[in-house]
Design a protein around this motif. Sequence first.
Motif, PDB file in Angstrom:
ATOM      1  N   GLU A  16    -100.628  85.421  89.031  1.00 56.37           N
ATOM      2  CA  GLU A  16    -102.162  86.017  88.213  1.00 56.37           C
ATOM      3  C   GLU A  16    -103.391  85.084  88.211  1.00 56.37           C
ATOM      4  N   LYS A  17    -102.431  83.689  87.562  1.00 60.07           N
ATOM      5  CA  LYS A  17    -103.040  83.013  86.859  1.00 60.07           C
ATOM      6  C   LYS A  17    -103.349  81.259  88.312  1.00 60.07           C
TER       7      LYS A  17
ATOM      8  N   ASP B 180    -105.384  82.554  81.681  1.00 63.39           N
ATOM      9  CA  ASP B 180    -106.076  82.622  82.655  1.00 63.39           C
ATOM     10  C   ASP B 180    -105.817  81.526  83.974  1.00 63.39           C
TER      11      ASP B 180
END
Length: 350
Positions: free
Chosen positions: A104-105, A84
């Motif tokens: 997205e990270k 993440d």
Amino acid sequence: MHTSKRDMKKDMKSKTVFHPGQGAMGERDIDPLLDLEAEINRLKREKNAVILAHYYQEGEIQDIADFVGDSLDLSRKAAETNADMIVFCGVRFMAEVANILNPEKLVVLPDADAGCSLEDSCQPVAYAAFKAKHPDHIAINYINSSAEVKAMSDYIVTSSNAEHIINSLPKDQPIIFGPDRHLGAYLNHKTGRDMVLWPGTCIVHEQFSAREITRLKNAHPGALVAAHPECPEAILEVSDHIGSTSSILNFVTNNNSNEFIVATEQNIIHQMEKDAPGKTFYPAPGADGSCNCSQCPFMALNTMEKLYLCMVNEAPYVKLDDDLRVAALKPLEHMLELSPPAAKSAAAAE
Ligand code: 13P
Ligand code: SF4
């Protein structure tokens, strides 16, 4: 205080870096007795984070990283990871690449001021004018450049794939290459292509002295010289091997010689000593015969304390505006498509 204090203060100069907000933990708040290594490892598990480090980072940071590699290795790792949080221990343009490839990270970095002299030498407005003067040329830029300059490029390259990518283009295709004129001149010589070069240099590689390297070689006649192509031509001329950081690492590990003069950032010697124990490595000297010139001041901004803090605060972090990110993604995708398979995959730290 271990609560997450990310965000809020956007750096208007770069428009991509977000600094820790008010109330974030600072260096003074770190308990001097804290076991930083254990805490960083705990945060890694708690936040599902992956730590990526360049070979130019100090040894302690390389040792705690999940992957240590060159610019291409690290780009690939950043693009592939399921973590993440990507903690990028290198310089800012590398963290930007991670955000471009894997938006997205959350991409955090220990020190947002970790720039690069090559990136600084090539400001977007001046580069746009340079490009406009050469409308028939393909624009190839080294990964050591800003997201804005990447967005104006046809291809991005690193020192480990540049020759291969240029050779894959039609022979009569003229090229503008930036921002490193030494890497550009080396590629021009290797490929014989029609190339116009942007005049940027790396402040580290530019300082090595061919005369002092020769003197050191005379003192250690068995030593081979391994150099990065960001070095000026005079250094490359006295070198036995020229290549990217991972290529240099492979060379010193696999060559039968036991002594090497290393003409690139000196922290790579940490990985060399791990990969080739028992061999001797001499940092290439500068004109005054000293070795201090081979430390990158930008890479050196990152410390274990700042690494810990960026994970606690989840900042500074890098997030490009979407239009810029999408424009910069294209030439990076071209790079990944045309890159040869990794000669040595990123080293997993012990
Ligand atoms: P590579 O790790 O791709 O050889 O690049 C060296 C460098 O200068 C990184 O800033
Ligand atoms: Fe930039 Fe040179 Fe430092 Fe690499 S070593 S980050 S090229 S200044």
